[in-house]
Design a protein around this motif. Structure first.
Motif, mmCIF file in Angstrom:
data_model
loop_
_atom_site.group_PDB
_atom_site.id
_atom_site.type_symbol
_atom_site.label_atom_id
_atom_site.label_comp_id
_atom_site.label_asym_id
_atom_site.label_seq_id
_atom_site.Cartn_x
_atom_site.Cartn_y
_atom_site.Cartn_z
ATOM 1 N N GLU A 1 5.917 7.552 -14.062
ATOM 2 C CA GLU A 1 5.486 6.379 -14.782
ATOM 3 C C GLU A 1 6.417 6.260 -15.896
ATOM 4 O O GLU A 1 6.894 5.081 -16.513
ATOM 5 N N LEU A 2 7.078 7.138 -16.593
ATOM 6 C CA LEU A 2 7.956 7.086 -17.874
ATOM 7 C C LEU A 2 9.412 6.373 -17.336
ATOM 8 O O LEU A 2 10.020 5.540 -18.038
ATOM 9 N N GLU A 3 9.743 6.721 -16.015
ATOM 10 C CA GLU A 3 10.841 6.051 -15.626
ATOM 11 C C GLU A 3 10.875 4.613 -15.247
ATOM 12 O O GLU A 3 11.455 3.834 -15.452
ATOM 13 N N GLU A 4 9.314 4.404 -14.585
ATOM 14 C CA GLU A 4 9.270 2.892 -14.149
ATOM 15 C C GLU A 4 9.091 1.909 -15.355
ATOM 16 O O GLU A 4 9.348 0.965 -15.185
ATOM 17 N N ASN A 5 8.497 2.410 -16.579
ATOM 18 C CA ASN A 5 8.267 1.641 -17.620
ATOM 19 C C ASN A 5 9.302 1.556 -18.650
ATOM 20 O O ASN A 5 9.436 0.868 -19.574
ATOM 21 N N THR B 1 10.570 3.952 -20.752
ATOM 22 C CA THR B 1 10.530 4.756 -21.809
ATOM 23 C C THR B 1 11.852 5.635 -21.972
ATOM 24 O O THR B 1 12.240 5.908 -23.102
ATOM 25 N N LEU B 2 12.071 6.371 -20.969
ATOM 26 C CA LEU B 2 13.101 7.326 -20.770
ATOM 27 C C LEU B 2 14.528 6.624 -21.310
ATOM 28 O O LEU B 2 15.350 7.374 -21.849
ATOM 29 N N GLU B 3 14.517 5.370 -21.066
ATOM 30 C CA GLU B 3 15.786 4.576 -21.480
ATOM 31 C C GLU B 3 15.989 4.346 -22.980
ATOM 32 O O GLU B 3 17.150 4.131 -23.651
#
Length: 220
Positions: free
Chosen positions: A189-193, A195-197
């Protein structure tokens, strides 16, 4: 505090806390409970969460540093059986309050008993992981996760790593495994939205090392 709340039709009043060491009998102040940044942000004005959003997770969550309107918290309770329960309680309150005010004075003594922190307390540190899971669940439930995901993630990484560092060896393995499982649950989920970027480099480092380490020794 009551007069301030009535005169300005407030839902919530913040104020400052003084620490009192039960052993040394000395008073002390702290940045966390003084919340100078909050005063700088809101000045002497009535505010709500929108004005303080960038620092919302930096505010002291301690319930005893606030005066609440009864109607504001009528349907909000502390999760039973968990420590760090103030974190979940506060985020529910601040996102619901329409009119808040920071009263720049000390109205509460927080008694610190250095000898009262026992192994049973540290053994429940993993409750912090559960509390963040519940905060994320709540934020999603009210439809605000997209705008809060990065703020929550940065604070989550900071807090979980901070608690890990405080633990003795006997509790680190269990805590690390629970932290890793929680992060793994949000990874896709964090990769898709995205956030990690956009999260802080420190948060990303903590997250990646947690996910990729085989055990807590490697993580350390």
């Amino acid at each position: 505090l009551y007069n301030q709340a009535i005169e300005n039709n407030l839902d919530l009043v913040f104020f400052k806390i003084i620490n009192f060491n039960n052993k040394t009998r000395k008073e002390s102040r702290s940045e966390y409970f003084d919340m100078k940044f909050l005063k700088d942000m809101v000045k002497d004005e009535v505010f709500n969460w929108v004005q303080i959003k960038p620092r919302i997770f930096d505010i002291s969550v301690t319930a005893t540093s606030k005066l609440f309107k009864r109607e504001l918290i009528a349907d909000i309770s502390f999760p039973e059986g968990l420590i760090f329960e103030d974190n979940l309680f506060f985020i529910k309150v601040i996102l619901k309050a329409n009119r808040a005010y920071f009263y720049d004075d000390y109205f509460y003594y927080r008694r610190i008993r250095p000898d009262s922190i026992t192994n049973s307390y540290y053994s429940k540190f993993s409750d912090c992981i559960v509390i963040y899971d519940k905060i994320i669940e709540f934020i999603k439930g009210i439809g605000k996760y997209d705008e809060f995901s990065c703020l929550i993630f940065d604070r989550q990484c900071f807090d979980l790593f901070h608690r890990f560092k405080l633990l003795s060896e006997e509790y680190k393995e269990d805590y690390f495994n629970k932290m890793k499982a929680s992060f793994a649950n949000y990874k896709e989920e964090l990769e898709e939205n995205g956030t990690l970027e956009i999260c802080s480099e420190r948060s990303l480092l903590i997250f990646e090392k947690t996910i990729n380490s085989d055990d807590y020794h490697e993580f350390e």
